[in-house]
Scaffold this motif. Sequence first.
Motif, mmCIF file in Angstrom:
data_model
loop_
_atom_site.group_PDB
_atom_site.id
_atom_site.type_symbol
_atom_site.label_atom_id
_atom_site.label_comp_id
_atom_site.label_asym_id
_atom_site.label_seq_id
_atom_site.Cartn_x
_atom_site.Cartn_y
_atom_site.Cartn_z
ATOM 1 N N VAL A 48 -10.608 1.428 -6.797
ATOM 2 C CA VAL A 48 -11.878 1.730 -6.115
ATOM 3 C C VAL A 48 -13.035 0.983 -6.794
ATOM 4 O O VAL A 48 -13.826 0.309 -6.124
ATOM 5 N N PHE A 49 -13.126 1.078 -8.121
ATOM 6 C CA PHE A 49 -14.249 0.407 -8.801
ATOM 7 C C PHE A 49 -14.182 -1.114 -8.578
ATOM 8 O O PHE A 49 -15.185 -1.754 -8.308
ATOM 9 N N ASN A 50 -12.990 -1.667 -8.691
ATOM 10 C CA ASN A 50 -12.863 -3.115 -8.500
ATOM 11 C C ASN A 50 -13.093 -3.510 -7.052
ATOM 12 O O ASN A 50 -13.631 -4.570 -6.769
ATOM 13 N N GLY A 51 -12.648 -2.646 -6.138
ATOM 14 C CA GLY A 51 -12.822 -2.957 -4.720
ATOM 15 C C GLY A 51 -14.277 -2.901 -4.287
ATOM 16 O O GLY A 51 -14.693 -3.648 -3.403
ATOM 17 N N ALA B 117 -7.299 -2.291 -1.344
ATOM 18 C CA ALA B 117 -5.976 -2.938 -1.334
ATOM 19 C C ALA B 117 -6.047 -4.293 -2.045
ATOM 20 O O ALA B 117 -5.131 -4.661 -2.799
ATOM 21 N N GLY B 118 -7.143 -5.003 -1.830
ATOM 22 C CA GLY B 118 -7.313 -6.303 -2.497
ATOM 23 C C GLY B 118 -7.396 -6.131 -4.004
ATOM 24 O O GLY B 118 -6.814 -6.914 -4.764
ATOM 25 N N ALA B 119 -8.105 -5.076 -4.423
ATOM 26 C CA ALA B 119 -8.200 -4.804 -5.866
ATOM 27 C C ALA B 119 -6.812 -4.451 -6.402
ATOM 28 O O ALA B 119 -6.417 -4.904 -7.485
ATOM 29 N N GLY B 120 -6.071 -3.662 -5.637
ATOM 30 C CA GLY B 120 -4.704 -3.322 -6.045
ATOM 31 C C GLY B 120 -3.883 -4.582 -6.234
ATOM 32 O O GLY B 120 -3.138 -4.726 -7.214
ATOM 33 N N ARG B 121 -4.057 -5.512 -5.322
ATOM 34 C CA ARG B 121 -3.320 -6.784 -5.413
ATOM 35 C C ARG B 121 -3.755 -7.558 -6.660
ATOM 36 O O ARG B 121 -2.922 -8.052 -7.429
ATOM 37 N N SER B 122 -5.077 -7.631 -6.863
ATOM 38 C CA SER B 122 -5.545 -8.453 -7.981
ATOM 39 C C SER B 122 -5.190 -7.817 -9.327
ATOM 40 O O SER B 122 -4.989 -8.520 -10.315
ATOM 41 N N GLN C 86 0.812 -1.230 0.000
ATOM 42 C CA GLN C 86 0.000 0.000 0.000
ATOM 43 C C GLN C 86 0.837 1.268 0.000
ATOM 44 O O GLN C 86 0.299 2.380 0.007
ATOM 45 N N GLY C 87 2.174 1.127 -0.013
ATOM 46 C CA GLY C 87 3.057 2.293 -0.014
ATOM 47 C C GLY C 87 3.812 2.390 1.297
ATOM 48 O O GLY C 87 3.360 1.883 2.337
ATOM 49 N N ALA C 88 4.955 3.083 1.254
ATOM 50 C CA ALA C 88 5.797 3.201 2.441
ATOM 51 C C ALA C 88 5.062 3.985 3.534
ATOM 52 O O ALA C 88 4.451 5.019 3.242
ATOM 53 N N PRO C 89 5.121 3.526 4.797
ATOM 54 C CA PRO C 89 4.385 4.215 5.870
ATOM 55 C C PRO C 89 4.777 5.684 6.012
ATOM 56 O O PRO C 89 3.914 6.533 6.220
ATOM 57 N N VAL D 113 -13.755 -1.169 3.251
ATOM 58 C CA VAL D 113 -13.565 -0.538 1.933
ATOM 59 C C VAL D 113 -12.065 -0.425 1.638
ATOM 60 O O VAL D 113 -11.596 -0.772 0.552
ATOM 61 N N TYR D 114 -11.299 0.023 2.629
ATOM 62 C CA TYR D 114 -9.853 0.157 2.417
ATOM 63 C C TYR D 114 -9.248 -1.206 2.060
ATOM 64 O O TYR D 114 -8.450 -1.322 1.116
#
Length: 393
Positions: free
Chosen positions: A112-115, A273-278, A73-76, A268-269
């Motif tokens: 967002v749309f995929n999530g 993140a799951g959509a980002g992964r997929s 998800q990016g560097a903290p 939602v978050y």
Amino acid sequence: MVSKRMLGLGTARSVIRELFEYGNQRAAVIGRENVYDFSLGNPSVPAPDAVNETAIRILKEQPDLIHAYTSAQGAPDARQRFADSLNRRFGGDYTADQFYLTVGAAASLCCVFNGLTCPEDEFIVFAPYFPEYKVFIEGAGAKMVLIPPEIEHFQIDFDAFQKALNPHTKGVVVNSPNNPSGVVYSQETLERLSEILRQKEAEYGHPIYLISDEPYREIVFSGVKAPWIPHLYDDTIVCYSFSKSLSLPGERLGYVLVPGKVADSKEVYAAVAGAGRSLGYVNAPSLFQQVVSLCCDMTSDLSVYEHNCKLLVPALREMGFHVAEPGGAFYLFPRSLEPDDKAFSERAKQFDLLLVPGSGFGAPGHFRLAYCVQTEMIERALPKFKELADSYR
Ligand code: PLP
């Protein structure tokens, strides 16, 4: 055998791309300076010097670490800087764990749309609109419902909007300052939109997410107010990009912000993140996560866009073009001088003006003019616009 949908997307040439190719061919014949190319939304001002200096400093100081993987998800520390910046500017209480860093607003929207999408979900989009929304929404398996434009001011046609809302509405997309109209939604428009959405959430018994696509957030002209939408509507998810504000479209850095007030925000978050992964949108470019987060309170010199706008709008109106009052971004969306915007765009080519027909943005009878170009090119182009207008008299 390949996917028919992907084959179609991969081979279809966009109108903008065709204009761009045409411009190149024409430039080879008459010289680049004689082609007035208003087709592309590429920032015309350089990134601030601090961006390059920061990149060089980081490369010198941390050469071993900077190219490594970060969290998906990016560097903290980068996410924390983005949260701090928004808290300073808008008085929120955003935290690092509400940010998902991505490769630009395009990827943010896809995440967002995929999530969010479940079977039969719909997303409402207002014309004129950024055409990739359709690709992203349909790619997520949802339906895009397009609301026709309110052509006087390019705010929102609320009657049409209310008719389109239904229990399948999962979200509504807003883009202000807008590509292609350059219009900024007023406080009144956004308050009315929020009120309607709250009523419908109560009626349907489920959240309706407002997806605020705001790559042009920083490009707002003097005297114009662009409200911070999460303050007006709790279920707002922000998709942001540094492509325009820092003139870094090629570096691909943006984020999704899921504020804590959003209904089911943690879920939602996680789904984003799951959509980002997929989709494979994990670990946005490491170097630019750092560079951009260290420079996120700056912008390029955006004043040139307002200057260009002030040069164009009165001149075009004087020639007889109807131009809705722009408030930001770097686009105008005037009415074409004949109902067929494609024929108009073709005729404009005779004067070496490259203008994008409005149909592709869901608003036939208009054309898009991207004025993120050198001011002197606009000055030289104005007589060409006059010749074009005169050709219709
Ligand atoms: N949304 C809008 C309205 C845009 O105009 C653009 C790019 O022009 C994008 C999203 C995508 O931006 P990015 O370069 O950050 O992917």
